[in-house]
Design a protein around this motif. Structure first.
Motif, PDB file in Angstrom:
ATOM      1  N   ALA A 148      -6.833   2.601  -4.760  1.00 30.51           N
ATOM      2  CA  ALA A 148      -5.737   2.355  -5.699  1.00 30.51           C
ATOM      3  C   ALA A 148      -4.468   1.864  -5.013  1.00 30.51           C
ATOM      4  CB  ALA A 148      -5.429   3.623  -6.493  1.00 30.51           C
ATOM      5  N   MET A 149      -4.266   2.224  -3.761  1.00 34.10           N
ATOM      6  CA  MET A 149      -3.024   1.856  -3.078  1.00 34.10           C
ATOM      7  C   MET A 149      -3.181   0.701  -2.101  1.00 34.10           C
ATOM      8  SD  MET A 149      -0.975   3.712  -4.594  1.00 34.10           S
ATOM      9  CE  MET A 149       0.457   3.188  -3.712  1.00 34.10           C
ATOM     10  N   THR A 150      -4.360   0.555  -1.508  1.00 35.65           N
ATOM     11  CA  THR A 150      -4.533  -0.483  -0.490  1.00 35.65           C
ATOM     12  C   THR A 150      -5.546  -1.547  -0.894  1.00 35.65           C
ATOM     13  OG1 THR A 150      -6.311   0.692   0.655  1.00 35.65           O
ATOM     14  CG2 THR A 150      -4.035   1.189   1.334  1.00 35.65           C
ATOM     15  N   GLY A 151      -6.400  -1.228  -1.869  1.00 38.66           N
ATOM     16  CA  GLY A 151      -7.445  -2.158  -2.264  1.00 38.66           C
ATOM     17  C   GLY A 151      -8.700  -2.013  -1.420  1.00 38.66           C
ATOM     18  N   GLU A 152      -8.638  -1.248  -0.359  1.00 39.02           N
ATOM     19  CA  GLU A 152      -9.803  -1.040   0.501  1.00 39.02           C
ATOM     20  C   GLU A 152     -10.817  -0.165  -0.226  1.00 39.02           C
ATOM     21  OE1 GLU A 152     -12.478  -1.349   3.219  1.00 39.02           O
ATOM     22  OE2 GLU A 152     -10.572  -2.360   3.559  1.00 39.02           O
ATOM     23  N   TRP A 153     -12.040  -0.645  -0.333  1.00 39.10           N
ATOM     24  CA  TRP A 153     -13.041   0.087  -1.114  1.00 39.10           C
ATOM     25  C   TRP A 153     -13.677   1.227  -0.336  1.00 39.10           C
ATOM     26  CZ3 TRP A 153     -18.182   0.177   0.385  1.00 39.10           C
ATOM     27  CH2 TRP A 153     -18.554  -0.746   1.351  1.00 39.10           C
ATOM     28  N   ASP A 162      -2.093  10.744  11.004  1.00 37.60           N
ATOM     29  CA  ASP A 162      -2.351   9.600  10.126  1.00 37.60           C
ATOM     30  C   ASP A 162      -1.459   9.652   8.887  1.00 37.60           C
ATOM     31  OD1 ASP A 162      -4.364   8.468  11.718  1.00 37.60           O
ATOM     32  OD2 ASP A 162      -5.913   9.728  10.793  1.00 37.60           O
ATOM     33  N   THR A 163      -1.059   8.470   8.419  1.00 34.65           N
ATOM     34  CA  THR A 163      -0.237   8.351   7.215  1.00 34.65           C
ATOM     35  C   THR A 163      -1.136   8.326   5.990  1.00 34.65           C
ATOM     36  OG1 THR A 163       1.411   7.080   8.431  1.00 34.65           O
ATOM     37  CG2 THR A 163       1.459   6.898   6.039  1.00 34.65           C
ATOM     38  N   VAL A 164      -0.722   9.034   4.947  1.00 34.98           N
ATOM     39  CA  VAL A 164      -1.428   9.003   3.662  1.00 34.98           C
ATOM     40  C   VAL A 164      -0.419   8.701   2.559  1.00 34.98           C
ATOM     41  CG1 VAL A 164      -3.321  10.552   4.319  1.00 34.98           C
ATOM     42  CG2 VAL A 164      -1.195  11.518   3.419  1.00 34.98           C
ATOM     43  N   TRP A 165      -0.932   8.187   1.447  1.00 32.79           N
ATOM     44  CA  TRP A 165      -0.079   7.747   0.346  1.00 32.79           C
ATOM     45  C   TRP A 165      -0.385   8.511  -0.929  1.00 32.79           C
ATOM     46  CZ3 TRP A 165       3.262   4.850   2.724  1.00 32.79           C
ATOM     47  CH2 TRP A 165       2.867   4.068   3.800  1.00 32.79           C
ATOM     48  N   ALA A 166       0.654   8.739  -1.707  1.00 30.72           N
ATOM     49  CA  ALA A 166       0.460   9.296  -3.051  1.00 30.72           C
ATOM     50  C   ALA A 166      -0.381   8.290  -3.835  1.00 30.72           C
ATOM     51  CB  ALA A 166       1.808   9.509  -3.736  1.00 30.72           C
ATOM     52  N   GLY A 167      -1.262   8.794  -4.680  1.00 35.21           N
ATOM     53  CA  GLY A 167      -2.136   7.923  -5.460  1.00 35.21           C
ATOM     54  C   GLY A 167      -3.517   7.810  -4.853  1.00 35.21           C
ATOM     55  N   THR A 168      -3.748   8.534  -3.749  1.00 32.58           N
ATOM     56  CA  THR A 168      -5.053   8.521  -3.101  1.00 32.58           C
ATOM     57  C   THR A 168      -5.698   9.890  -3.249  1.00 32.58           C
ATOM     58  OG1 THR A 168      -4.093   9.104  -0.954  1.00 32.58           O
ATOM     59  CG2 THR A 168      -4.275   6.762  -1.471  1.00 32.58           C
ATOM     60  N   HIS A 169      -6.940  10.030  -2.776  1.00 36.33           N
ATOM     61  CA  HIS A 169      -7.681  11.290  -2.916  1.00 36.33           C
ATOM     62  C   HIS A 169      -8.351  11.673  -1.603  1.00 36.33           C
ATOM     63  CE1 HIS A 169      -7.470   9.982  -7.136  1.00 36.33           C
ATOM     64  NE2 HIS A 169      -7.555  11.267  -7.420  1.00 36.33           N
ATOM     65  N   GLY A 184       9.942   9.784  -6.383  1.00 33.35           N
ATOM     66  CA  GLY A 184      10.715   8.691  -6.941  1.00 33.35           C
ATOM     67  C   GLY A 184      10.812   7.510  -5.991  1.00 33.35           C
ATOM     68  N   GLN A 185      10.530   7.745  -4.708  1.00 38.85           N
ATOM     69  CA  GLN A 185      10.577   6.672  -3.722  1.00 38.85           C
ATOM     70  C   GLN A 185       9.213   6.435  -3.070  1.00 38.85           C
ATOM     71  OE1 GLN A 185      13.794   7.297  -0.953  1.00 38.85           O
ATOM     72  NE2 GLN A 185      15.202   7.894  -2.576  1.00 38.85           N
ATOM     73  N   ARG A 186       8.198   7.089  -3.607  1.00 40.67           N
ATOM     74  CA  ARG A 186       6.847   6.898  -3.072  1.00 40.67           C
ATOM     75  C   ARG A 186       6.354   5.486  -3.379  1.00 40.67           C
ATOM     76  NH1 ARG A 186       3.837  11.445  -6.400  1.00 40.67           N
ATOM     77  NH2 ARG A 186       4.859  10.190  -7.985  1.00 40.67           N
ATOM     78  N   ARG A 187       5.408   5.024  -2.618  1.00 34.11           N
ATOM     79  CA  ARG A 187       4.778   3.728  -2.890  1.00 34.11           C
ATOM     80  C   ARG A 187       4.204   3.709  -4.304  1.00 34.11           C
ATOM     81  NH1 ARG A 187       0.485   1.367   1.505  1.00 34.11           N
ATOM     82  NH2 ARG A 187       2.034   0.266   2.717  1.00 34.11           N
ATOM     83  N   LEU A 188       3.589   4.802  -4.701  1.00 33.56           N
ATOM     84  CA  LEU A 188       3.006   4.917  -6.037  1.00 33.56           C
ATOM     85  C   LEU A 188       4.062   4.717  -7.114  1.00 33.56           C
ATOM     86  CD1 LEU A 188       0.585   5.662  -7.881  1.00 33.56           C
ATOM     87  CD2 LEU A 188       1.300   8.053  -7.630  1.00 33.56           C
ATOM     88  N   ASP A 189       5.239   5.281  -6.904  1.00 33.81           N
ATOM     89  CA  ASP A 189       6.322   5.131  -7.894  1.00 33.81           C
ATOM     90  C   ASP A 189       6.719   3.672  -8.067  1.00 33.81           C
ATOM     91  OD1 ASP A 189       6.495   7.923  -8.337  1.00 33.81           O
ATOM     92  OD2 ASP A 189       7.707   8.142  -6.532  1.00 33.81           O
ATOM     93  N   ALA A 190       6.749   2.922  -6.965  1.00 40.05           N
ATOM     94  CA  ALA A 190       7.086   1.504  -7.038  1.00 40.05           C
ATOM     95  C   ALA A 190       6.023   0.730  -7.804  1.00 40.05           C
ATOM     96  CB  ALA A 190       7.252   0.945  -5.637  1.00 40.05           C
TER      97      ALA A 190
END
Length: 195
Positions: A148-153, A162-169, A184-190
Motif C-alpha cells: 500500500a505504501m511502496t507498491g512492492e508486492w 529498519d524503517t517502517v511506514w504507517a499503512g503497512t502490516h 498527521g505527518q505520516r506518509r499515510l496521512d499525505a
C-alpha cells in the motif's frame, strides 16, 4: 413530416427539461470563474445540435440531430453519476483506512490512539497487526507487507534499525517500533489527504 419531427423535438426537449439543469448550473459556475469546463463544451454542442435541428425542421432541408441532444445529455448524466459513486467509494475507503491505522499498542499492550503518541515513544505490533506509525524498528523481526505504501508486492524482512511506514502490516513476527513522525505527518496521512 411534422408529426415525426414534432415527436423527435418533443423527446429532445423532455430530456433537456429532466437532465439539463445540473449541466447549466456547472457551466454557469465555470463561466463565473472564467474557466472552460466540460459542461460548457457539452452545452455548446447541445445548443448547436438543437438549433441546427430546428432550422432543418422549419426549412425542410438538412439533417436533424434531436437524438444527439438526448444522447449527449444521457452520456453527461451517466458520467456524473459514475463519478459521484467513484468519489463516494474513494472517500469511504479513506475513512476505513484511517480507522484501521489510527490505533497502536504500547509495549505493555495498552491500546492508544496514534494521535496521542509522541516522537520517541515505543509501540508494539503483533504478528498480522497493522503498523500505525512511521518509525524505526527497535526490537523484533518480521516480514512487513508494504504494498500500500511502496507498491512492492513482496513483503520485506524488517529488523532492528529498519524503517517502517504507517499503512503497512507485520506478517509473521512481533515488532517494537520507535515513533519518528507525529500523527498527521505520516506518509499515510499525505496519501489519504491526496485521495
Amino acid at each position: 413530416y411534422w408529426i415525426v419531427h414534432g415527436v423527435l423535438c418533443a423527446a429532445a426537449l423532455v430530456v433537456c427539461v429532466l437532465l439539463l439543469p445540473p449541466m447549466v448550473d456547472e457551466a454557469g459556475k465555470a463561466l463565473r470563474a472564467r474557466r472552460v469546463s466540460v459542461e460548457m463544451l457539452f452545452l455548446l454542442t447541445l445548443v448547436g445540435a438543437l438549433a441546427a435541428s430546428l432550422m432543418a425542421t422549419l426549412t425542410h432541408t438538412g439533417a436533424v440531430y434531436y437524438e444527439v441532444v438526448a444522447i449527449l445529455l444521457a452520456v453527461y448524466s451517466a458520467g456524473k453519476t459514475l463519478g459521484a459513486r467513484s468519489r463516494a467509494k474513494a472517500l469511504r475507503a479513506v475513512d476505513e483506512t484511517r480507522e484501521r491505522f489510527d490505533r497502536a499498542l504500547r509495549p505493555d499492550g495498552t491500546a492508544v490512539a496514534v494521535a496521542a503518541l509522541r516522537v520517541g515513544e515505543l509501540v508494539r505490533v503483533l504478528p498480522g497487526g497493522a503498523i500505525g506509525v512511521d518509525g524505526v524498528v527497535r526490537a523484533g523481526d518480521s516480514f512487513v507487507q508494504e504494498t500500500a505504501m511502496t507498491g512492492e508486492w513482496r513483503p520485506r524482512r524488517c529488523g532492528p534499525g529498519d524503517t517502517v511506514w504507517a499503512g503497512t502490516h507485520a506478517i509473521d513476527g512481533e515488532l517494537e517500533i520507535e515513533v519518528r513522525v507525529p500523527a498527521g505527518q505520516r506518509r499515510l496521512d499525505a496519501v489519504l489527504a491526496t485521495v
